[in-house]
Scaffold this motif. Structure first.
Motif, PDB file in Angstrom:
ATOM      1  N   THR A  15      44.189  11.739  49.214  1.00  0.00           N
ATOM      2  CA  THR A  15      45.000  12.855  49.704  1.00  0.00           C
ATOM      3  C   THR A  15      44.841  13.032  51.202  1.00  0.00           C
ATOM      4  O   THR A  15      45.808  13.335  51.915  1.00  0.00           O
ATOM      5  CB  THR A  15      44.621  14.159  48.972  1.00  0.00           C
ATOM      6  OG1 THR A  15      44.689  13.947  47.562  1.00  0.00           O
ATOM      7  CG2 THR A  15      45.570  15.287  49.352  1.00  0.00           C
ATOM      8  N   GLY A  58      45.860  10.418  44.654  1.00  0.00           N
ATOM      9  CA  GLY A  58      45.794  11.301  45.801  1.00  0.00           C
ATOM     10  C   GLY A  58      46.724  10.873  46.918  1.00  0.00           C
ATOM     11  O   GLY A  58      47.293  11.695  47.629  1.00  0.00           O
ATOM     12  N   SER A  65      43.131  16.743  44.639  1.00  0.00           N
ATOM     13  CA  SER A  65      44.267  16.786  45.557  1.00  0.00           C
ATOM     14  C   SER A  65      44.668  18.215  45.907  1.00  0.00           C
ATOM     15  O   SER A  65      44.935  18.529  47.066  1.00  0.00           O
ATOM     16  CB  SER A  65      45.467  16.052  44.954  1.00  0.00           C
ATOM     17  OG  SER A  65      45.218  14.676  44.837  1.00  0.00           O
TER      18      SER A  65
END
Length: 253
Positions: A89, A148, A188
């Motif tokens: 992420t 992510g 995330s």
């Protein structure tokens, strides 16, 4: 926000929660809906992760109550996936995802073709090709980071990995997938919350739908088992392939 828009968001959450709890791919519905109602991409991504987390949590709870989650087997995968999803992420804001976006539909198409020509796909457990420890580390690193970083098809990839590398049957592979999907969603969404990229009012409406959809979907899985999952799995994968290829060739032209 009008009542029509709120109803649309609720129904999108319900549909996404239903599909996600069975075969993954609910983002096909929820993310385009969030973009359609006017959210900027970063807010749509964060809000989508927030609402999907709750539906996945309910699905995991129901699978655990039915005895389908083997916690000793999945514990290490949860830890590795969480760290990898955090990194993914963070990385998505720095690195272009174009190459992965072009590659994913073809990987999914290959998986769907294999499932289509294998009538007993996932109905029986097979010999594991990797130990649970190696599988957890490898799958957690690769698929946790990918979820992510980009996300489409993650649940499908996890399910197929559980079937082909860990030797699980489709019912237990689906339960394993939901646990690690929940893990990467939580990782995330924590980043998106920190970046103020969540619309909580919209997320709340979709969460209500997600919880209902996840309850209905996971209940069908528990009652009907592998044959039902296989049908939904194929429908979701082919829909995901069409959507991703459409985005590449038509919407992007």
């Amino acid at each position: 926000m009008s009542w029509d828009t709120l109803l649309l968001l609720f129904l999108a959450g319900l549909s996404a929660g239903f599909i996600d709890s069975i075969a993954g791919g609910g983002g096909l519905i929820s993310l385009p809906t969030l973009l359609w109602v006017g959210l900027p991409p970063h807010l749509a991504l964060g809000t989508n992760k927030m609402q999907s987390t709750f539906g996945t949590l309910l699905a995991v709870r129901r699978y655990a109550q039915a005895g389908l989650v083997q916690w000793a087997q999945v514990r290490l995968a949860v830890a590795v996936t969480f760290v990898a999803a955090l990194l993914g992420t963070l990385a998505v804001t720095q690195v272009s995802a174009d190459l992965l976006r072009k590659l994913v539909p073809w990987l999914l198409l290959g998986i769907a073709a294999y499932a289509l020509v294998s009538p007993r796909f996932g109905q029986q457990a097979k010999r594991a090709r990797l130990t649970p420890t190696i599988f957890a580390c490898l799958g957690g690193c690769v698929l946790g980071f990918y979820d992510g970083f980009l996300g489409p098809g993650t649940g499908t990839f996890w399910t197929v990995a559980c079937l082909s590398l860990l030797g699980l049957n489709l019912l237990h592979a689906t339960a394993y997938t939901k646990v690690v999907n929940l893990t990467s969603n939580v990782a995330s969404v924590s980043i998106f919350i920190g970046a103020a990229s969540v619309r909580y009012d919209i997320a709340a409406v979709m969460i209500a739908g997600q919880l209902l959809g996840a309850r209905l979907g996971s209940g069908l899985v528990i009652r009907h088992g592998a044959p039902f999952i296989r049908i939904m799995f194929l429908l979701v994968v082919f829909s995901l392939v069409v959507k991703l290829l459409w985005d590449q060739w038509v919407a992007g032209s």
